[in-house]
Each structure stands twice: as structure tokens, then as C-alpha cells.
Design an enzyme around this catalytic site. Structure first.
Site, PDB file in Angstrom:
ATOM      1  N   LYS A  50     -13.629  -4.225   3.127  1.00  0.00           N
ATOM      2  CA  LYS A  50     -12.336  -3.990   3.779  1.00  0.00           C
ATOM      3  C   LYS A  50     -12.532  -3.784   5.284  1.00  0.00           C
ATOM      4  O   LYS A  50     -11.770  -4.295   6.100  1.00  0.00           O
ATOM      5  CB  LYS A  50     -11.633  -2.773   3.141  1.00  0.00           C
ATOM      6  CG  LYS A  50     -11.147  -3.071   1.724  1.00  0.00           C
ATOM      7  CD  LYS A  50     -10.726  -1.821   0.973  1.00  0.00           C
ATOM      8  CE  LYS A  50     -10.429  -2.133  -0.488  1.00  0.00           C
ATOM      9  NZ  LYS A  50     -10.187  -0.948  -1.317  1.00  0.00           N
ATOM     10  N   GLN A  94      -9.675   5.561  -1.588  1.00  0.00           N
ATOM     11  CA  GLN A  94     -10.504   4.667  -2.398  1.00  0.00           C
ATOM     12  C   GLN A  94     -10.731   5.285  -3.777  1.00  0.00           C
ATOM     13  O   GLN A  94     -11.274   6.384  -3.886  1.00  0.00           O
ATOM     14  CB  GLN A  94     -11.846   4.419  -1.679  1.00  0.00           C
ATOM     15  CG  GLN A  94     -12.765   3.452  -2.403  1.00  0.00           C
ATOM     16  CD  GLN A  94     -12.199   2.038  -2.500  1.00  0.00           C
ATOM     17  OE1 GLN A  94     -11.636   1.510  -1.545  1.00  0.00           O
ATOM     18  NE2 GLN A  94     -12.344   1.417  -3.652  1.00  0.00           N
ATOM     19  N   ASP A 117      -1.647   0.997  -0.376  1.00  0.00           N
ATOM     20  CA  ASP A 117      -2.051   0.507  -1.697  1.00  0.00           C
ATOM     21  C   ASP A 117      -0.864   0.426  -2.667  1.00  0.00           C
ATOM     22  O   ASP A 117      -0.976  -0.165  -3.736  1.00  0.00           O
ATOM     23  CB  ASP A 117      -3.086   1.474  -2.297  1.00  0.00           C
ATOM     24  CG  ASP A 117      -4.478   0.862  -2.374  1.00  0.00           C
ATOM     25  OD1 ASP A 117      -4.586  -0.375  -2.283  1.00  0.00           O
ATOM     26  OD2 ASP A 117      -5.440   1.626  -2.539  1.00  0.00           O
TER      27      ASP A 117
END
Ligand code: NAD
Length: 278
Positions: A50, A94, A117
Site C-alpha cells: 500500500k 490494518q 476501508d
């Protein structure tokens, strides 16, 4: 055939470069903050991928690491500060996180408009009620692949293997909204093959290598392999790609399939958030 995702990625990157140039002219530079509260090797590798694309596209990023001694309050406090920080566009926790931390508490402490997200309960609800707000990155990436392949979704029979909150359930919703007929299969489904053999489109997200073999699919179907499994130091998906590619119209590869498209979708979400900001 095995789908060439690289071509799709290049096209999407070019589009993002243009959108970012427009934003730069307006002095709007996206910034993403990664919260890492685990010591998982796979997670570290996902974060690296990322960061790599952020650097490539000139997107600001910051990583905040927590050790296993951290408390839930510390993580929540950190997120609350980032929520207030005008320079921060998106916050990504994460997953997975340390077992002693409650994932819902942590994720729901992100301001929904910064939840890049799309995992905050508000954004999940928006998705399920048909408001296209922030779409979780992996399902968004799968929809992009189907779109790039020119697959008509209306009236198609789609089988999704896996019912997780991050892949199975949201992709089923998105496909329903495109008028597909969707069945979700999972670990307790009896006679999996009876469903998969009928599927025009099969989305596999179970995390079991070789779960889907040639005898389980319909001829000329589209197979999207989401799985990531480490087998003898190699990364493989959930589908027996080589044999399945001989019967399916399309099968996505692993590595180099849904994974990189998921990262592109993350950047698309981030850019969209800045574009929509006042
Ligand atoms: P999960 O572990 O939360 O869910 C797995 C699902 O598979 C469960 O719903 C379970 O019921 C189902 N399942 C397990 N065994 C099964 C079986 N024998 N038959 C049918 N269903 C079965 O996993 P997840 O987070 O949804 O991820 C699934 C896979 O996708 C993992 O390999 C993960 O690493 C991968 N993944 C990839 C990306 C990407 O960007 N490419 C993103 C997220 C997850």
C-alpha cells in the site's frame, strides 16, 4: 483464460494520476494513515504494498505502530486525534489486530467520512441500504475487474464462497444491487459443488488452497479467486488456476489478481474522499 490484471491496473493508475493532478492544482493532497496493531508478517507485507503505490502516486502516508502492550484506549485516542486532523484524509486499521483489542470498538472510533476501508458500522449500513458511500476495497476491486472484463451482471447466477464482513457479505450485496441472483456458501454449506457447478460467476474467498477444481465449475464461467494462501513458501489462491483456466471463460490469478486491484480500490476511495471534501 487467466485474466491479465496488470493491464487493468495500469489503466486505473493512469486515471488516478489525472485525478490527483486536478486535486494538486487545488492544493488538495490526500493523506492516509495506517494503524498497525499486530505483529503479523502478512500484514506487514500488505502495508508495504500500500505504501509503495502511495509513494508512486505522490500520496502522503504515515504509519503508526502499536506494540502488543498497547491498550484499546491508547489506540482509540490516537484515532480520535487523527479524526480531528484536517491534513488526514483517510485512516486504515490494518486487520487483524491484537486479540486483546476489540475490532468493532477500534474500527468504529474512525470518523465514518475518514473510514477509507468502509468497515465502520455506518458505512456498512449505507452499503447494505444501497447508498453507494465508501465501498470496502476488496469487493470494490472485484466489481472493477468484472466491469473491466465487460461482464453483464443482471440476471446472472453468482455463487460467493465465504461470508466474511470484508469480502463475502459486501460483494454479495454489491452484486444484488446489480440484479444478479446471489447464493453465499460457507464452511457449513452441504454439497458445495452443487452450487458452484451452476454459477455463471464464482467468487471464491475461503482461504483454502485448491478448494475449487475444474470439475466444480460451469463451462465458460467467470472465476474470481480472492484467496491468499501460503503453500511451501509460495502464494496461491483458493482455485486450481491452471486446470480451471481450461474450462472457465476467465479466472483471475493469485498472486497478481484481486490483491493489487484491492490496493487500487483503496487509493480510489481515498481520492474520492478528497474530491468530495469541501
Ligand atoms: P475469513 O476467514 O473471514 O472467511 C472465510 C470464509 O470461508 C468463511 O465465511 C468460511 O465459512 C468460509 N469457508 C471456510 N472453509 C470453507 C469450505 N470448505 N467451503 C466453503 N466455505 C468455506 O476470510 P476472509 O477475510 O473473507 O478472506 C478469505 C480469503 O481471502 C483469505 O485467503 C484471505 O487471505 C483472502 N483475502 C484476500 C484479499 C485480497 O485483497 N486479495 C482481501 C481479503 C481477504
Amino acid at each position: 483464460m487467466i485474466v491479465d490484471i496488470k493491464k487493468m491496473i495500469s489503466k486505473k493508475e493512469e486515471e488516478l494520476v489525472k485525478r490527483l493532478a486536478v486535486l494538486k492544482q487545488k492544493n488538495k493532497i490526500p493523506k492516509i494513515v495506517f494503524i498497525v496493531a499486530n505483529e503479523d508478517e502478512a500484514s506487514k507485507s500488505y502495508i508495504r504494498s500500500k505504501i509503495k503505490i502511495c509513494d508512486k502516486l505522490g500520496i502522503k502516508q504515515e504509519e503508526i505502530y502499536f506494540t502488543h502492550t498497547c491498550s484499546e484506549e491508547e489506540v482509540v485516542e490516537c484515532i480520535k486525534k487523527l479524526n480531528q486532523d484536517k491534513a488526514v484524509t483517510g485512516i486504515l486499521v490494518q486487520l487483524p489486530i491484537y486479540h486483546h483489542l476489540n475490532v468493532n470498538t477500534i474500527v468504529n472510533s474512525i470518523k465514518p467520512s475518514k473510514d477509507v476501508d468502509g468497515f465502520h458500522t455506518f458505512n456498512v449500513g449505507s452499503l447494505y441500504s444501497g447508498c453507494q458511500n465508501i465501498i470496502p476495497c476488496t469487493p470494490k476491486g472485484i466489481m472493477s475487474i468484472l466491469d473491466e472484463l465487460g461482464i453483464e451482471l443482471s440476471g446472472k447466477y453468482v455463487v460467493v464462497i465465504g461470508r466474511s464482513n470484508i469480502v463475502g457479505k459486501p460483494i454479495a450485496q454489491l452484486l444484488l444491487q446489480k440484479d444478479s441472483t446471489v447464493t453465499i456458501c460457507h464452511s457449513k454449506t452441504r454439497n458445495l459443488k452443487e452450487y458452484t457447478k451452476e454459477a455463471d460467476i464464482l467468487i471464491v474467498a475461503a482461504g483454502i488452497s485448491n478448494l475449487v477444481t475444474k470439475d466444480m465449475i460451469k463451462k465458460d464461467s467467470v472465476i474470481i479467486d480472492v484467496g491468499i494462501n501460503r503453500v511451501k513458501d509460495k502464494i496461491v489462491g483458493d482455485v486450481a488456476t491452471i486446470e480451471v483456466a481450461k474450462k472457465a471463460k476467465y479466472v483471475t490469478p493469485v498472486p497478481g489478481g484481486v490483491g493489487p486491484m484491492t490496493i487500487i480500490s483503496l487509493i480510489e476511495n481515498l481520492v474520492e474522499m478528497v474530491e468530495n471534501s469541501k
